[in-house]
Design an enzyme around this catalytic site. Structure first.
Site, short mmCIF file in Angstrom:
data_model
loop_
_atom_site.label_atom_id
_atom_site.label_comp_id
_atom_site.label_asym_id
_atom_site.label_seq_id
_atom_site.Cartn_x
_atom_site.Cartn_y
_atom_site.Cartn_z
N GLU A 169 9.93 7.54 -16.62
CA GLU A 169 8.56 8.00 -16.89
C GLU A 169 8.04 7.48 -18.23
O GLU A 169 6.87 7.12 -18.36
CB GLU A 169 8.51 9.53 -16.88
CG GLU A 169 8.72 10.08 -15.48
CD GLU A 169 8.91 11.58 -15.51
OE1 GLU A 169 8.02 12.30 -15.03
OE2 GLU A 169 9.93 12.06 -16.03
N HIS A 180 0.83 -1.21 0.00
CA HIS A 180 0.00 0.00 0.00
C HIS A 180 0.87 1.26 0.00
O HIS A 180 0.44 2.30 0.48
CB HIS A 180 -0.95 0.03 1.20
CG HIS A 180 -1.68 -1.26 1.44
ND1 HIS A 180 -2.89 -1.54 0.87
CD2 HIS A 180 -1.33 -2.37 2.15
CE1 HIS A 180 -3.27 -2.76 1.24
NE2 HIS A 180 -2.34 -3.29 2.01
N SER A 215 15.43 20.34 -17.22
CA SER A 215 14.22 21.11 -17.50
C SER A 215 14.60 22.31 -18.35
O SER A 215 15.67 22.89 -18.17
CB SER A 215 13.59 21.57 -16.19
OG SER A 215 12.76 22.69 -16.41
N LYS A 258 16.48 21.25 -12.06
CA LYS A 258 15.83 19.96 -12.24
C LYS A 258 16.71 18.90 -12.87
O LYS A 258 17.54 19.16 -13.74
CB LYS A 258 14.58 20.12 -13.13
CG LYS A 258 13.44 20.88 -12.50
CD LYS A 258 12.90 20.25 -11.23
CE LYS A 258 12.20 18.94 -11.46
NZ LYS A 258 10.95 19.10 -12.21
#
Ligand code: ARG
Length: 464
Positions: free
Chosen positions: A289, A155, A276, A282
């Site tokens: 992803e 969980h 970024s 970043k």
């Protein structure tokens, strides 16, 4: 000029060609189409349909076409609807009259089914090889991780500490099932449809068995209608790739989480991260992803092809042309994804300190306390209640759990040792469990499995 000009008095409208032509994508089947044609020509010669001299001329012309395609000299024309018509046209240009005999006893229906099976066999083996490479990377990282541990989650809440090796190999075993599926899909698709003709076979003495043999297929079709209609292998391949994609997606999701500042379990190599365009600080886990994101596309390809197949009457229907683009894309994306993810996993730096710190939280040995009580004679449900009560007490009264354990009449000093950093994970001793002992055995079994699978793939490829 189209192949069917004599039947249809007028030439095909431009927009029809634009809509129906498949050359743009099926030129990728050129090698397989040439292999199929060579086998077909030899079969016709064995049956006496072609004189040996004619067969030799056709084979020579096919060789020329192969060279032209390979070095990019092959000139496609406006009327080349697909790779099959393009090759036949060119063979006829090169070989003259005898070229008109190439398509004897054959249809593009059995031809394209043959080409696509040859392609899929090769492509799935390539994917299987890349799966093995990623598994090897995971095994290497697991070995290097030694006895490092991190919280195992259910969980997404910390549950019990597990070895990092154990966690990495969990992904490795999922990939082992993917490998297995790919190999079995290849076993099932290894059937030659060539000789089925348009749908019903031929009045000419074809040699489907000999042709199947020459193309390295394990067998030939049993039913000509089925041979030209069957795209189960495309659907199966797409399922295998979709599920493999989902496995990469789950791994990707964890790496995205782990590389966040909140987790901080892993730092990606700069070569496997991106920056970024706006935010100078970043460093983004784009490979992870996209491993997650592209899996949606894979599922889409599977559902798309299944939907195309649904309700199609026997036998060949042009709808079946829609099988190729999803398959090609799924193969390309999977190979690219496996390579990128393998590189990311190979070069990532795990922050073992942070992992272990997170796993050493006071409650991560809660079940060990309960099991300790069980070993001292208490029924588990009761032990579960005792420890649960202590955890609640500790949180509510803000008293360290250690103190409560120390003070508890059924627990005490010996039980406190279970709460020492790094102790809990060593207590996972059961087969397949997350502690050092079973994980050492697991790693041996995993390495053995990799060796066996590597040999399976090599021997399958040796037999074509
Ligand atoms: N391009 C077609 C395909 O991919 C080849 C078979 C065409 N057959 C036909 N009868 N029109 O399915």
């Amino acid at each position: 000029m189209t192949l069917w000009e004599s039947r249809l008095g007028r030439s095909t409208a431009d927009e029809v060609m634009t809509y129906t032509a498949s050359l743009r994508f099926d030129r990728r089947l050129a090698v397989d189409d040439l292999a199929g044609s060579r086998a077909h020509v030899r079969g016709l010669a064995r049956g006496g349909v072609l004189a040996d001299r004619e067969a030799a001329e056709l084979l020579l012309a096919l060789d020329t076409v192969a060279e032209e395609i390979e070095d990019g000299r092959f000139a496609f024309t406006e009327s080349d609807e697909d790779i099959h018509t393009a090759v036949e046209r060119r063979v006829t240009e090169i070989a003259g009259d005898v070229g008109a005999k190439l398509h004897t006893g054959r249809s593009r229906n059995d031809q394209v089914a043959t080409d696509l099976r040859l392609f899929t066999r090769r492509a799935l083996r390539q994917v299987a090889g890349e799966v093995l490479a990623l598994q090897e990377t995971l095994a290497k990282r697991a070995t290097d991780a030694g006895d490092a541990y991190l919280p195992g989650y259910t969980h997404l809440q910390r549950a019990q500490p597990v070895l990092l090796a154990h966690h990495l190999l969990a992904h490795g075993w999922a990939l082992a099932r993917d490998f297995d599926r790919l190999v079995h899909t290849v076993d099932r698709l290894d059937v030659s449809p060539l000789g089925a003709g348009a749908l019903a076979g031929s009045s000419l003495p074809l040699d489907p068995d000999g042709v199947a043999d020459e193309l390295g297929f394990a067998s030939r079709f049993e039913n000509s209608l089925d041979a030209v209609s069957d795209r189960d292998f495309v659907a199966e391949a797409l399922f295998d790739l979709a599920l493999l994609g989902i496995h990469l997606s789950r791994l990707g999701e964890e790496i995205a989480l782990w590389s966040s500042e909140e987790f901080g379990f892993v730092v990606l190599d700069d070569a496997y991260a991106t920056g970024s365009s706006m935010l100078p600080q970043k460093k983004n886990p784009d490979v992870a992803e996209l491993a997650r994101g592209k899996s949606g596309r894979m599922v889409g390809h599977l559902v798309g092809v299944l939907t195309t197949l649904k309700g199609l009457p026997l036998s060949y229907n042009r709808d079946l042309q829609e099988d190729k683009e999803p398959l090609f894309d799924a193969v390309d994306q999977t190979v690219a994804g496996l390579r990128a993810v393998a590189g990311m996993m190979r070069s990532a730096a795990f922050d073992v300190q942070r992992m272990q710190h997170a796993a050493d939280g006071p409650t991560s040995a809660a079940v060990d306390l309960a099991e300790w009580l069980v070993q001292h004679g208490m029924p588990f449900r009761q032990a579960h209640g005792v420890v649960g009560g202590l955890v609640r007490d500790s949180l509510e009264r803000k008293v360290p759990l250690v103190e409560l354990v120390q003070a508890h009449p059924a627990l005490g000093a010996e039980a406190v040792e279970l709460l020492e950093p790094g102790v809990a994970v060593t207590r996972r001793t059961t087969p397949g469990g997350a502690g050092p002992e079973p994980v050492r055995i697991q790693m041996e079994r995993f390495a053995h499995r990799l060796a066996v699978d590597g040999e399976r793939l090599a021997s399958a490829s040796r037999n074509r």
